[in-house]
Design an enzyme around this catalytic site. Structure first.
Site, short mmCIF file in Angstrom:
data_model
loop_
_atom_site.label_atom_id
_atom_site.label_comp_id
_atom_site.label_asym_id
_atom_site.label_seq_id
_atom_site.Cartn_x
_atom_site.Cartn_y
_atom_site.Cartn_z
N GLU A 170 10.37 -71.57 20.10
CA GLU A 170 10.38 -73.07 19.70
C GLU A 170 11.49 -73.44 20.65
O GLU A 170 12.43 -74.33 20.07
CB GLU A 170 10.47 -73.65 18.53
CG GLU A 170 9.37 -73.40 17.68
CD GLU A 170 9.10 -73.80 16.41
OE1 GLU A 170 10.24 -74.45 15.73
OE2 GLU A 170 8.21 -73.88 15.75
N GLU A 378 3.02 -69.20 14.51
CA GLU A 378 3.49 -69.78 13.07
C GLU A 378 2.26 -70.84 12.74
O GLU A 378 1.75 -71.61 13.62
CB GLU A 378 4.69 -70.28 13.21
CG GLU A 378 5.92 -69.69 12.88
CD GLU A 378 7.28 -70.37 13.23
OE1 GLU A 378 7.45 -71.60 12.49
OE2 GLU A 378 8.25 -70.04 13.79
#
Ligand code: BG6
Length: 478
Positions: A170, A378
């Site tokens: 991320e 995720e």
């Protein structure tokens, strides 16, 4: 579109679950580990929910065998975890700390011995503080060489054992929170510095991927991007354009660089107009083009519904980090877009929108634009959980959430998307960076509270048994 019949999940589909070093390991000063920027940041009063930190976290460093045994019992096919850079190089570079490296060799061996595929994330936000102090970490080009050197140590040590590697977790989140919202270290709020740091992170990502390929490493590597597909609130062309702009500035701005080696045109033009565009050296283009990933990791939690936001409109708003539903503030980019509530979906207690269909939409967009396999690294639901007197956790809300998203993946596969696997967030409960221990995501409940006084015992939630069956049926009953 609605299919008459859905395709089956591929036979070797990676049914997995995930974690990150700082959020689970604890042992923050053990076996020669150095200090990371998060180790320092959590000590600044007011930065995290009730001052929670990862000093002990859920003690995975000492209990990894117990955790892997639970994964084995559940039938997990893959486990995604991250390596703490400061365990390998306490000061970011220099001499290898063998004890720290050994922890990950042992963890990987334990996973393999239990037929669980390790998915290793090289960077999940815990930068060595020494590099921050020396040259301001991501704000210097020097980070590229240090990150590559660190990655190379792991490539060499785990060659052939780890087949799935995640370069950066991320980047869009750690960069925006670190340099614009000032909610992550180094708590800067400056768009120009943000875009420059982001550019160096792009170079570091490409350099590490290139190194992996140059070393002829067996397996695949790619970054994990936090993708929130953008919707316009309605068909007002102004709002449709706002959604396009948000997709460009919040999604293509990273994914295009990973896959095309170039920033999106309109977004870069806007940043130049505003005087905040990064300085890009001629040789950078070459490196970005040479560091193409083998797959794209996607972390999916929610979609982002927007409307046009005038020049005198709202700026950055406060996030809900308390779990008090409805406490988040409006947020936007003046002159471009602002986020609004999607009237068609439910929200969690932390105001995250629950939208399984959005995952299918996102996977479809990625496939059309980039034609690359996707690993969902995720997806999950952060909620309050209650341990009953019988030591059970009835998290049917989590089962519903996961069921909806797995169904959406199956539909996307039927649409033609190449999905390698699905890692839920998270395996055990863990420390949520800004939301403490009360926002729980795991299949396994860990007795750890905001005062960090829990027994750290593990308890299997209802979702544990439910996912066990999903894996047994290879997802085909959903
Ligand atoms: C992702 C991160 O942003 O979302 C995880 O990769 C994080 O580390 C997860 O924990 C959930 O976010 P939060 O804020 O609810 O912990």
């Amino acid at each position: 579109m609605e299919h008459k019949q859905l395709d089956q999940f591929p036979k070797d589909f990676l049914w997995g679950s995930a974690s990150a070093a700082y959020q689970v390991e604890g042992a923050w000063q053990e076996d020669g580990k150095g200090v990371s920027v998060w180790d320092e940041f959590v000590r600044i009063p007011g930065k995290t929910f009730k001052g929670t930190n990862g000093d002990v976290a859920v003690d995975h460093y000492h209990r990894y065998k117990e955790d892997v045994a639970l994964m084995k019992e559940q039938g997990l096919k893959a486990y995604r975890f991250s390596v703490a850079w400061t365990r390998i190089f306490p000061n970011g570079r220099g001499e290898i700390n063998q004890a720290g490296l050994q922890f990950y060799i042992d963890l990987v061996d334990e996973l393999i011995a239990n037929q669980i595929e390790p998915v290793l994330t090289l960077y999940h936000w815990d930068l060595p503080q020494a590099l921050q102090d020396e040259y301001q970490g991501w704000e210097s080009r020097k980070i590229v060489a240090d990150f590559t050197n660190y990655a190379q140590v792991l490539f060499e040590a785990l060659r052939g054992k780890v087949k799935y590697w995640v370069s950066l977790n991320e980047q869009n989140i750690f960069i925006s929170h670190g340099y614009l919202m000032a909610s992550h270290p180094p708590a800067v709020s400056d768009p120009k510095r943000m875009y420059q740091a982001n550019h160096y992170a792009n170079l570091a990502n490409a350099a590490v991927i290139k190194k992996f390929h140059d070393m002829d490493m067996p397996g695949k590597i790619g970054p994990s991007f936090a993708y929130s597909p953008n919707y316009p609130l309605d068909s007002d062309p102004q709002n449709v354009l706002a959604a396009e702009d948000s997709e460009d500035l919040n999604a293509h701005f990273w994914m295009d660089v990973y896959l095309f080696g170039k920033y999106p045109i309109a977004a870069l033009k806007l940043l130049k107009e505003q005087g905040v565009a990064p300085i890009i050296e001629p040789e950078d283009d070459e490196l970005l083009a040479a560091g193409k990933p083998d797959f794209l990791g996607i972390n999916y939690y929610q979609t982002n519904t927007v409307v046009f936001n005038p020049l005198d409109g709202v700026g950055l708003g406060r996030m809900n980090t308390t779990g008090e539903k409805g406490s988040s503030e409006e947020s936007g980019l003046p002159g471009v877009f602002k986020r609004v509530e999607n009237p068609f979906v439910e929200r969690t207690n932390w105001d995250w929108e629950i939208d399984p269909e959005g995952l299918r939409i996102g996977l479809r967009r990625i496939t059309s634009r980039y034609r690359i396999p996707v690993l969902i690294t995720e997806n999950g639901l952060g909620e309050y959980d209650k341990l009953t007197e019988a030591k059970e956790i009835h998290d049917d809300y989590r089962i519903d959430y996961l069921k909806g998203h797995i169904h959406a993946i199956r539909e996307a596969i039927t649409d033609g998307v190449d999905v390698l696997g699905y890692c839920t967030w998270s395996y055990t409960d863990l420390l949520s960076w800004l939301n403490g221990y009360q926002k729980r995501y795991g299949f396994v409940y860990v007795a750890q509270d905001e005062n960090q006084e829990g027994s750290l015992n593990r308890y299997k939630k209802d979702s544990f048994y439910w996912y066990q069956k999903v894996i047994q049926n290879n997802g085909n009953t959903i």
